[in-house]
Scaffold this motif. Structure first.
Motif, PDB file in Angstrom:
ATOM      1  N   MET A  94      42.316  44.674  29.502  1.00  0.00           N
ATOM      2  CA  MET A  94      42.697  43.709  30.524  1.00  0.00           C
ATOM      3  C   MET A  94      41.620  43.585  31.593  1.00  0.00           C
ATOM      4  N   LEU A  95      41.056  44.722  32.027  1.00  0.00           N
ATOM      5  CA  LEU A  95      40.029  44.684  33.071  1.00  0.00           C
ATOM      6  C   LEU A  95      38.807  43.887  32.615  1.00  0.00           C
ATOM      7  N   GLN A  96      38.484  43.970  31.344  1.00  0.00           N
ATOM      8  CA  GLN A  96      37.324  43.248  30.838  1.00  0.00           C
ATOM      9  C   GLN A  96      37.515  41.727  30.892  1.00  0.00           C
ATOM     10  N   THR A  97      38.748  41.277  30.929  1.00  0.00           N
ATOM     11  CA  THR A  97      39.005  39.836  31.046  1.00  0.00           C
ATOM     12  C   THR A  97      38.960  39.375  32.493  1.00  0.00           C
ATOM     13  N   GLN A  98      39.053  40.309  33.442  1.00  0.00           N
ATOM     14  CA  GLN A  98      39.133  39.953  34.856  1.00  0.00           C
ATOM     15  C   GLN A  98      37.820  40.174  35.608  1.00  0.00           C
ATOM     16  N   TYR A  99      36.995  41.093  35.120  1.00  0.00           N
ATOM     17  CA  TYR A  99      35.804  41.494  35.850  1.00  0.00           C
ATOM     18  C   TYR A  99      34.583  41.475  34.941  1.00  0.00           C
ATOM     19  N   ARG A 100      33.432  41.383  35.572  1.00  0.00           N
ATOM     20  CA  ARG A 100      32.185  41.494  34.815  1.00  0.00           C
ATOM     21  C   ARG A 100      32.085  42.891  34.224  1.00  0.00           C
ATOM     22  N   ILE A 101      31.593  42.969  33.001  1.00  0.00           N
ATOM     23  CA  ILE A 101      31.392  44.264  32.363  1.00  0.00           C
ATOM     24  C   ILE A 101      30.012  44.782  32.757  1.00  0.00           C
ATOM     25  N   GLY A 102      29.983  45.855  33.497  1.00  0.00           N
ATOM     26  CA  GLY A 102      28.724  46.445  33.914  1.00  0.00           C
ATOM     27  C   GLY A 102      28.298  47.560  32.985  1.00  0.00           C
ATOM     28  N   TYR A 111      37.038  55.171  33.189  1.00  0.00           N
ATOM     29  CA  TYR A 111      36.469  53.856  33.464  1.00  0.00           C
ATOM     30  C   TYR A 111      36.221  53.729  34.965  1.00  0.00           C
ATOM     31  N   GLY A 112      35.178  52.993  35.323  1.00  0.00           N
ATOM     32  CA  GLY A 112      34.863  52.756  36.719  1.00  0.00           C
ATOM     33  C   GLY A 112      35.100  51.308  37.087  1.00  0.00           C
ATOM     34  N   ILE A 113      35.481  51.077  38.334  1.00  0.00           N
ATOM     35  CA  ILE A 113      35.657  49.713  38.823  1.00  0.00           C
ATOM     36  C   ILE A 113      35.105  49.631  40.241  1.00  0.00           C
ATOM     37  N   ALA A 114      34.259  48.650  40.484  1.00  0.00           N
ATOM     38  CA  ALA A 114      33.684  48.389  41.808  1.00  0.00           C
ATOM     39  C   ALA A 114      34.237  47.059  42.313  1.00  0.00           C
ATOM     40  N   LEU A 115      34.700  47.052  43.550  1.00  0.00           N
ATOM     41  CA  LEU A 115      35.327  45.873  44.140  1.00  0.00           C
ATOM     42  C   LEU A 115      34.458  45.333  45.263  1.00  0.00           C
ATOM     43  N   ASP A 116      34.679  44.070  45.623  1.00  0.00           N
ATOM     44  CA  ASP A 116      33.898  43.503  46.734  1.00  0.00           C
ATOM     45  C   ASP A 116      34.743  42.650  47.665  1.00  0.00           C
ATOM     46  N   HIS A 117      36.060  42.740  47.568  1.00  0.00           N
ATOM     47  CA  HIS A 117      36.921  41.876  48.378  1.00  0.00           C
ATOM     48  C   HIS A 117      38.127  42.679  48.839  1.00  0.00           C
ATOM     49  N   SER A 118      38.523  42.509  50.091  1.00  0.00           N
ATOM     50  CA  SER A 118      39.591  43.325  50.663  1.00  0.00           C
ATOM     51  C   SER A 118      40.921  43.150  49.950  1.00  0.00           C
ATOM     52  N   ASN A 136      32.186  51.650  50.398  1.00  0.00           N
ATOM     53  CA  ASN A 136      31.342  50.477  50.633  1.00  0.00           C
ATOM     54  C   ASN A 136      30.309  50.324  49.520  1.00  0.00           C
ATOM     55  N   PRO A 137      30.627  49.491  48.512  1.00  0.00           N
ATOM     56  CA  PRO A 137      31.884  48.773  48.327  1.00  0.00           C
ATOM     57  C   PRO A 137      32.970  49.691  47.790  1.00  0.00           C
ATOM     58  N   PRO A 138      34.251  49.255  47.860  1.00  0.00           N
ATOM     59  CA  PRO A 138      35.320  50.089  47.297  1.00  0.00           C
ATOM     60  C   PRO A 138      35.065  50.345  45.814  1.00  0.00           C
ATOM     61  N   ARG A 139      35.141  51.610  45.436  1.00  0.00           N
ATOM     62  CA  ARG A 139      34.815  51.966  44.062  1.00  0.00           C
ATOM     63  C   ARG A 139      35.717  53.100  43.610  1.00  0.00           C
ATOM     64  N   PHE A 140      36.194  53.010  42.372  1.00  0.00           N
ATOM     65  CA  PHE A 140      37.166  53.966  41.862  1.00  0.00           C
ATOM     66  C   PHE A 140      36.857  54.335  40.427  1.00  0.00           C
ATOM     67  N   GLU A 141      37.286  55.532  40.056  1.00  0.00           N
ATOM     68  CA  GLU A 141      37.394  55.888  38.650  1.00  0.00           C
ATOM     69  C   GLU A 141      38.862  55.851  38.270  1.00  0.00           C
ATOM     70  N   ILE A 142      39.133  55.363  37.074  1.00  0.00           N
ATOM     71  CA  ILE A 142      40.478  55.355  36.524  1.00  0.00           C
ATOM     72  C   ILE A 142      40.448  56.214  35.276  1.00  0.00           C
ATOM     73  N   PHE A 190      32.670  44.605  39.120  1.00  0.00           N
ATOM     74  CA  PHE A 190      32.417  44.923  37.721  1.00  0.00           C
ATOM     75  C   PHE A 190      33.234  46.137  37.314  1.00  0.00           C
ATOM     76  N   VAL A 191      33.413  46.281  36.020  1.00  0.00           N
ATOM     77  CA  VAL A 191      34.014  47.475  35.439  1.00  0.00           C
ATOM     78  C   VAL A 191      33.002  48.079  34.473  1.00  0.00           C
ATOM     79  N   VAL A 192      33.099  49.389  34.284  1.00  0.00           N
ATOM     80  CA  VAL A 192      32.136  50.072  33.421  1.00  0.00           C
ATOM     81  C   VAL A 192      32.835  51.186  32.657  1.00  0.00           C
ATOM     82  N   ASP A 193      32.488  51.305  31.406  1.00  0.00           N
ATOM     83  CA  ASP A 193      32.978  52.394  30.558  1.00  0.00           C
ATOM     84  C   ASP A 193      32.129  53.630  30.831  1.00  0.00           C
ATOM     85  N   LEU A 194      32.738  54.665  31.405  1.00  0.00           N
ATOM     86  CA  LEU A 194      32.008  55.882  31.770  1.00  0.00           C
ATOM     87  C   LEU A 194      32.106  56.971  30.704  1.00  0.00           C
TER      88      LEU A 194
END
Length: 279
Positions: free
Chosen positions: A158-166, A108-115, A139-145, A8-12
């Protein structure tokens, strides 16, 4: 990029604010105010850092990073005014300028679940100038952009089209399960750094020299027997979520056992708590 269901991605931006610390004395000024060793902060290394009162109690817990010659301190948005006011009292004696840039930078934050996602993300971000990528957890990989240009707004679309909006609850839930504490307006000046596991999280240096609250914090490290720890607790669904700073009661005895640090609700409606807990 590919779509993965558990990311998911999230607007922080509504939840976190940012203080810019500039000027020729900014590193020396922060070295005398924060628990982390400012000398370790580089364009490729950021850190948590506590800002404490003279009694060692945490006024604010910052995530500090460096861009060019300016340091940035991130904290909950509602805590920024009081933190700024307190820092300004000392900053006036140094050649530093404190600026609230919460509305200038986008976060913005993004949490990943796949290598494979991490390499995909890096490959995409390398095509966009002037972005900052802060690893938050593994665990899981998580980043701020973070960024200040229109490019990050295009990235967000673009991220909102690729990931769930959390939402911020999703982000906070991962902080809680990873044992990452936060200081909110309700909990400012309640906790000592050791009670929130900050030395183990790399937020406290014991060989950097003096800073506000240093004597008491050092005594906790070398002399005291630690009687309070951070603890992740799961409770059954509640009609109303408890607020940070409220007492935590033992579910069986109803005796007060600590103070709630952070609260989030999981997908099955259980309540996830991060608690400063007595041993």
């Amino acid at each position: 990029m590919h779509s993965y269901p558990n990311t998911f991605v999230v607007d922080l931006n509504p939840d976190y604010g940012l203080i810019e610390v500039s000027g020729p004395d900014n590193a020396a000024f922060l070295q005398g105010q924060l628990t982390a060793d400012i000398r370790t902060i580089t364009p490729t290394h950021h850190s948590l850092a506590a800002y404490c009162n003279p009694k060692g109690r945490i006024r604010a817990l910052f995530r500090i990073f460096l861009v060019e010659d300016r340091y940035y301190l991130q904290a909950p948005l509602l805590l920024i005014p009081s933190a700024m006011a307190s820092l300004q009292k000392t900053a006036k004696f140094s050649k530093v300028t404190l600026t609230d840039v919460s509305q200038i930078w986008h976060r913005y934050g993004i949490a990943l679940d796949h290598s494979t996602q991490l390499s995909n993300l890096h490959a995409h971000l390398e095509t966009i100038d002037n972005l900052i990528l802060l690893p938050i957890a593994e665990n899981p990989p998580r980043f701020e952009i973070l960024g200040t240009t229109i490019a990050i707004e295009h990235l967000w679309k673009m991220l909102q089209t690729q990931y769930r909006i959390g939402d911020f609850n999703d982000w906070l839930l991962l902080d809680i399960t990873n044992g990452i504490p936060e200081i909110w307006p309700e909990t400012t000046e309640l906790f000592l750094p050791h009670y929130l596991n900050l030395p183990q999280l790399g937020a406290v240096s014991f060989n950097k020299g003096c800073y506000c609250g240093q004597e008491i914090i050092a005594r906790m490290e070398y002399r005291a027997n630690l009687k309070r720890v951070i603890k992740h607790v799961t409770q059954q669904p509640l009609q109303t979520l408890p607020k940070p700073g409220t007492p935590f009661l033992d579910p069986e005895t109803q005796q007060e056992k600590g103070v709630i640090i952070s609260v989030a609700q999981s997908s099955d409606d259980t309540v996830e708590l991060l608690v400063e807990h007595s041993l």
